[in-house]
Scaffold this active site. Structure first.
Site, short mmCIF file in Angstrom:
data_model
loop_
_atom_site.label_atom_id
_atom_site.label_comp_id
_atom_site.label_asym_id
_atom_site.label_seq_id
_atom_site.Cartn_x
_atom_site.Cartn_y
_atom_site.Cartn_z
N ASN A 150 2.32 20.90 -4.79
CA ASN A 150 1.51 20.54 -3.63
C ASN A 150 0.84 21.73 -2.96
O ASN A 150 -0.17 21.58 -2.29
CB ASN A 150 2.36 19.77 -2.61
CG ASN A 150 3.71 20.40 -2.39
OD1 ASN A 150 4.49 20.58 -3.32
ND2 ASN A 150 4.01 20.76 -1.16
N GLN A 178 1.79 14.55 -6.15
CA GLN A 178 0.47 15.21 -6.11
C GLN A 178 -0.35 14.92 -7.36
O GLN A 178 -1.58 14.91 -7.31
CB GLN A 178 0.63 16.73 -5.95
CG GLN A 178 1.07 17.17 -4.57
CD GLN A 178 0.00 16.97 -3.51
OE1 GLN A 178 -1.20 16.96 -3.76
NE2 GLN A 178 0.45 16.79 -2.27
N SER A 198 3.57 8.36 -4.22
CA SER A 198 3.44 7.99 -2.81
C SER A 198 2.02 7.49 -2.55
O SER A 198 1.05 8.03 -3.09
CB SER A 198 3.72 9.21 -1.94
OG SER A 198 3.54 8.91 -0.59
N HIS A 200 0.18 7.40 0.39
CA HIS A 200 -0.74 8.05 1.34
C HIS A 200 -1.42 9.30 0.79
O HIS A 200 -2.28 9.89 1.44
CB HIS A 200 -0.05 8.34 2.68
CG HIS A 200 0.87 9.51 2.70
ND1 HIS A 200 0.49 10.74 3.19
CD2 HIS A 200 2.15 9.66 2.30
CE1 HIS A 200 1.51 11.58 3.10
NE2 HIS A 200 2.53 10.95 2.57
N THR A 236 13.92 -6.35 4.07
CA THR A 236 12.68 -7.13 3.95
C THR A 236 11.52 -6.19 3.66
O THR A 236 11.36 -5.16 4.32
CB THR A 236 12.44 -7.94 5.23
OG1 THR A 236 13.58 -8.76 5.46
CG2 THR A 236 11.19 -8.80 5.12
N CYS A 324 4.78 26.15 6.45
CA CYS A 324 4.86 24.84 5.81
C CYS A 324 5.89 24.00 6.56
O CYS A 324 5.68 22.83 6.86
CB CYS A 324 5.25 25.00 4.36
SG CYS A 324 5.31 23.47 3.47
#
Ligand SMILES: *Cc1c(COP(=O)(O)O)cnc(C)c1O
Length: 393
Positions: A150, A178, A198, A200, A236, A324
């Site tokens: 990343n 990534q 992922s 997003h 759920t 970071c």
């Protein structure tokens, strides 16, 4: 002008993705575990999304488990295998440049009695396959190496790594967060047993990800309580997010070539022009085995944080290798692992381009960045000594 060049941190949700999500917040609200029509409608939506994510990886739908994001998928893969195979062995192999979701999970397991080998990487951020082979022992149960880094964008030889693991009957996992949406991904061809992604990072919503778990791989459940996710992750389902992830996965692999062409053009332009215009600059990460949207440069004699603040003042959003983990003054573990000195690691800047980045934005950055670096360097006593010499390091 506002220029977002932090696509590796997160991406905006694409309009088509958002549109598909919206009905599942209100009109289509049924619990997928319910047997009535409301429930069935939601269950169907999950099935469709799972098929889309599976297709993007050339996996079977039953091999896709939705999670609360990439970090959760990484945690689950590593702890899930560790606990499931505890009787077989307690040794895990990873690298020094993994995302913290992997590194901190491994450190946690060390406290739980597991043994972890952290492989070194070379100057470009690649692990050594011979070193990997030599690290495997009789008690090794898992090899977890990230697909693409990343921070510096370096792409590891995951197919070869999975092959080495298989030859020694060791499971392999890769954090592909990534790489996903930037590299053609086929789990059959790669041969990995587990793989994390992922939403997003690929223009989908935050808080949703997936773990690919190859059929027959033993994995300890993550959340106990219900029958969701084949009894391995109860609760759920987050249906709007799952639906959005499905759509984002579909779009990401519809036109990968075009996406990559766009990103690589802008990336290469940033790298080549900035390196010519700014002396004492070093490119971090592999020159060719590199994510299409990643630029990571170290500028000697400056401090990344001040650079980020100055860039922010002219509307440019980037990221630095120094903080970071915000609040920490240590330079990034990735930049230290590829052999940068503290000083140089502190003067690092990551710019990551994405689908919405334009040529005008890149031109703007190429115009604004060099004078900012120069101004910051004027304040450095070290730079004072070498000024005048314009040789790149
Ligand atoms: C972003 C990222 C993660 C974490 O994913 P989240 O969905 O934000 O939890 C893990 N690994 C890598 C390589 C990442 O870039």
């Amino acid at each position: 002008m506002k220029v977002y060049l932090d696509y590796a941190a997160t991406t905006p949700v694409k309009k088509e993705v958002l549109e598909e999500m919206i009905p599942y917040f209100s009109e289509k609200f049924g619990n997928p575990s319910s047997i009535h029509s409301y429930g069935r409608e939601s269950k169907k939506a999950i099935d469709v999304a799972r098929d889309k994510v599976a297709k993007s990886l050339n996996a079977k739908s039953q091999e896709i488990y939705f999670t609360g994001g990439g970090s959760e998928a990484d945690n689950w893969a590593i702890k899930g295998v560790a606990y499931a195979l505890r009787n077989k062995g307690n040794h895990i192999i990873t690298s020094k440049i993994e995302h913290h979701a992997v590194l901190h999970t491994c450190e946690y397991l060390e406290k739980e009695g597991f043994e972890v080998t952290y492989l070194d990487v070379d100057d470009n951020g690649l692990i050594d396959l011979q070193e990997l082979k030599a690290a495997i022992k009789d008690n090794t149960i898992l090899i977890t190496i990230m697909y693409a880094n990343n921070e510096i964008g370096t792409i590891q030889p995951i197919k070869e790594i999975a092959q080495i693991a298989k030859e020694r009957s060791v499971l392999s996992h890769t954090d592909a967060v990534q790489a996903y949406g930037n590299i053609e991904m086929d789990v059959e061809e790669l041969g990995v047993d587990l793989l994390s992604i992922s939403a997003h990072k690929v223009y989908g919503p935050k808080g949703i990800g997936a773990l690919y778990v190859k059929k027959a791989v033993k994995l300890h459940p993550l959340v106990h309580g219900g029958a969701q996710e084949r009894r391995r992750r109860a609760g759920t389902e987050n249906i709007p997010a799952i639906v959005g992830f499905g759509k984002a996965a579909e779009i990401a692999y519809e036109d990968l070539q075009q996406h990559n062409k766009h990103l690589m053009k802008l990336r290469d332009q940033l790298i080549s022009e900035l390196m010519v215009k700014i002396p004492y600059t070093k490119l971090n990460g592999h020159p060719t085995k590199r994510l299409p949207g990643n630029v990571n440069l170290s500028f000697e004699f400056i401090e990344g944080e001040s650079l980020l603040l100055s860039l922010d003042m002219v509307g440019i959003a980037g990221s630095s290798g120094s903080a970071c983990t915000s609040g920490s003054l240590d330079p990034s573990h990735v930049l230290m692992s590829i052999g940068l000195s503290h000083e140089i690691a502190h003067g690092s800047l990551r710019l990551t381009v994405g689908d919405f980045t334009t040529q005008e934005e890149i031109d703007y950055v190429i115009e604004k960045l060099p004078p900012i670096v120069d101004r910051l360097r004027q304040m450095s006593p070290l730079y004072e000594k070498v000024k005048g010499d314009t040789k790149n390091v």
